[in-house]
Design a protein around this motif. Structure first.
Motif, mmCIF file in Angstrom:
data_model
loop_
_atom_site.group_PDB
_atom_site.id
_atom_site.type_symbol
_atom_site.label_atom_id
_atom_site.label_comp_id
_atom_site.label_asym_id
_atom_site.label_seq_id
_atom_site.Cartn_x
_atom_site.Cartn_y
_atom_site.Cartn_z
ATOM 1 N N ILE A 76 61.949 8.198 -68.927
ATOM 2 C CA ILE A 76 61.584 7.266 -69.982
ATOM 3 C C ILE A 76 61.042 5.958 -69.398
ATOM 4 O O ILE A 76 60.158 5.322 -69.979
ATOM 5 N N GLY A 77 61.571 5.573 -68.245
ATOM 6 C CA GLY A 77 61.150 4.315 -67.616
ATOM 7 C C GLY A 77 59.659 4.255 -67.347
ATOM 8 O O GLY A 77 59.046 3.182 -67.454
ATOM 9 N N VAL A 78 59.039 5.394 -67.008
ATOM 10 C CA VAL A 78 57.594 5.401 -66.737
ATOM 11 C C VAL A 78 56.824 5.035 -68.008
ATOM 12 O O VAL A 78 55.857 4.267 -67.962
ATOM 13 N N VAL A 79 57.289 5.573 -69.139
ATOM 14 C CA VAL A 79 56.622 5.271 -70.419
ATOM 15 C C VAL A 79 56.746 3.775 -70.722
ATOM 16 O O VAL A 79 55.791 3.132 -71.155
ATOM 17 N N VAL A 80 57.923 3.224 -70.469
ATOM 18 C CA VAL A 80 58.148 1.797 -70.740
ATOM 19 C C VAL A 80 57.254 0.950 -69.822
ATOM 20 O O VAL A 80 56.572 0.021 -70.275
ATOM 21 N N THR A 81 57.235 1.293 -68.533
ATOM 22 C CA THR A 81 56.392 0.553 -67.579
ATOM 23 C C THR A 81 54.931 0.601 -68.013
ATOM 24 O O THR A 81 54.244 -0.433 -68.072
ATOM 25 N N ARG A 82 54.459 1.809 -68.332
ATOM 26 C CA ARG A 82 53.043 1.971 -68.704
ATOM 27 C C ARG A 82 52.717 1.159 -69.967
ATOM 28 O O ARG A 82 51.709 0.454 -70.032
ATOM 29 N N THR A 83 53.603 1.225 -70.968
ATOM 30 C CA THR A 83 53.312 0.563 -72.252
ATOM 31 C C THR A 83 53.316 -0.960 -72.098
ATOM 32 O O THR A 83 52.453 -1.648 -72.642
ATOM 33 N N LEU A 84 54.278 -1.481 -71.350
ATOM 34 C CA LEU A 84 54.333 -2.939 -71.146
ATOM 35 C C LEU A 84 53.116 -3.411 -70.346
ATOM 36 O O LEU A 84 52.509 -4.439 -70.663
ATOM 37 N N ALA A 85 52.748 -2.640 -69.326
ATOM 38 C CA ALA A 85 51.579 -3.011 -68.510
ATOM 39 C C ALA A 85 50.308 -2.921 -69.351
ATOM 40 O O ALA A 85 49.429 -3.789 -69.260
ATOM 41 N N ALA A 86 50.204 -1.893 -70.198
ATOM 42 C CA ALA A 86 49.020 -1.740 -71.058
ATOM 43 C C ALA A 86 48.913 -2.901 -72.047
ATOM 44 O O ALA A 86 47.819 -3.294 -72.441
ATOM 45 N N ALA A 87 50.069 -3.455 -72.430
ATOM 46 C CA ALA A 87 50.072 -4.583 -73.372
ATOM 47 C C ALA A 87 49.811 -5.912 -72.660
ATOM 48 O O ALA A 87 49.833 -6.966 -73.290
ATOM 49 N N GLY A 88 49.605 -5.867 -71.349
ATOM 50 C CA GLY A 88 49.203 -7.083 -70.634
ATOM 51 C C GLY A 88 50.265 -7.699 -69.747
ATOM 52 O O GLY A 88 49.996 -8.670 -69.042
ATOM 53 N N ALA A 89 51.491 -7.172 -69.765
ATOM 54 C CA ALA A 89 52.555 -7.769 -68.948
ATOM 55 C C ALA A 89 52.401 -7.392 -67.471
ATOM 56 O O ALA A 89 51.894 -6.317 -67.153
#
Ligand code: NAP
Length: 323
Positions: free
Chosen positions: A33-46
């Protein structure tokens, strides 16, 4: 005041915080699940910092994610973190520094492993999943407090209501059950999320703490179970009723990103296997036992030697008593 009603968000990421220039940290952010969280936060600009024990493996995942997102190299960074080791947590926090942290996702966990203890004698799942994250949050608190509206998102389990938490028996080997010890650590995660939110509010901070869960998800978590039978059973269960990591993460992502969530509810997936809604449910017993939560906080401070946000609560209690 704890809301008594559920809140269901059909498209929780339709209205999100703007994460441009934000710093985010995801523990266990290079697996499941952590990969999905990392990808989504990075995609949102973080700019996301991933805490992991396997930095070599994580670097490969980082490269894949950066290529997928067409993002610059500093959008995702990897740093070594072993949550059962207080020195490793200190080194990780030192690397992070004092600049504002806007989102901290406490996602890492070990599950249902054979009996072990940390160096202070505490059972290893409780030590890793709860005490490790308690310590990390304490060490990063100054950086969270200087970020406007920071969020701490703790990943628990929907099974926490079936757990028992006896704070006098955190190192017991007798009657050890890998599954029960895991669920106990997940109850501690839920209680920590509630208590942290209460203490942040009492301290006058704009930071908020959210408790979340992924339902049953098809991730490597179930491969560490101690017997072939329990591994096969949970694999089959995950295959039949579980979700892939992406849909399973919807409640966690809503808590980290959505403008429609409230920290008084426990966030997870609901409905469709592929496109679930994010459902916020009122916390259940024993997580709602405030006295036990306060005791858990104080035991965690004693076991880790890291104390924080206690003054705000004791002065608020004094005011409550005087009123
Ligand atoms: N899968 C489910 O059905 C399910 C159900 C309920 C709750 N959850 C919760 O969801 C979260 C994510 O789990 P997952 O399903 O994605 O499992 P996972 O793929 O096994 O991921 C867990 C991550 O935790 C990290 N980790 C384990 N021990 C660590 C330690 N000592 N120090 C630092 N990191 C450590 C590992 O990262 P490294 O190996 O890179 O260090 C691993 O990638 C967990 O909190 C879990 O309890 C999962």
């Amino acid at each position: 005041m704890t809301p008594r009603t559920h809140t269901r968000l059909t498209d929780p990421l339709s209205e999100v915080r703007d994460l441009t220039g934000h710093r985010a940290i995801v523990t266990g952010g290079a697996g499941g699940i952590g990969v999905v969280v990392t990808r989504t936060l990075a995609a949102a600009g973080a700019d996301v910092i991933v805490g992991t024990r396997g930095t070599g493996r994580a670097e490969k995942i980082r490269e894949t994610l950066l290529a997928e997102l067409r993002a610059p190299g500093d959008r995702i960074r990897i740093a070594h973190l072993d949550l059962i080791d207080a020195d490793s947590i200190r080194r990780f926090a030192d690397q992070i520094g004092d600049a504002p942290i806007h989102t901290l996702v406490l996602n890492a966990a070990m599950s249902s492993v054979p009996f072990g203890r940390d160096r202070n004698g505490t059972e290893s799942q409780f030590a890793t999943n709860h005490l490790g994250h308690f310590t990390l949050t304490g060490r990063l608190l100054p950086a969270l407090l200087v970020a406007p509206d920071a969020r701490v998102v703790t990943v628990s389990s929907a099974l926490y209501p079936s757990a028992k938490l006896d704070l006098t028996r955190l190192g017991d080997h007798a009657e050890y059950s890998p599954g029960r010890a895991y669920i106990r650590s997940k109850l501690a995660n839920a209680m920590f999320a509630i208590e942290l939110n209460r203490r942040l509010a009492a301290a006058g901070s704009t930071a908020r703490s959210f408790g979340t869960h992924p339902g049953m998800a098809r991730t490597p978590l179930h491969t560490t179970y101690p017997t072939a039978l329990t591994r096969a059973a949970t694999r089959t269960l995950a295959k039949v009723i579980g979700r892939d990591p992406e849909p399973a993460s919807v409640g966690i992502l809503a808590a980290a990103l959505s403008t429609q969530v409230t920290p008084e509810l426990f966030w997870g997936p609901a409905g469709s296997r592929r496109h679930p809604d994010a459902l916020g449910t009122p916390y259940a017993s024993p997580a709602t036992d405030h006295a036990l939560a306060a005791e858990l906080w104080s035991v965690s401070e004693n076991l880790t030697g890291i104390a924080y946000l206690s003054e705000a609560v004791s002065s608020r209690t004094r005011v409550d008593h005087e009123a």
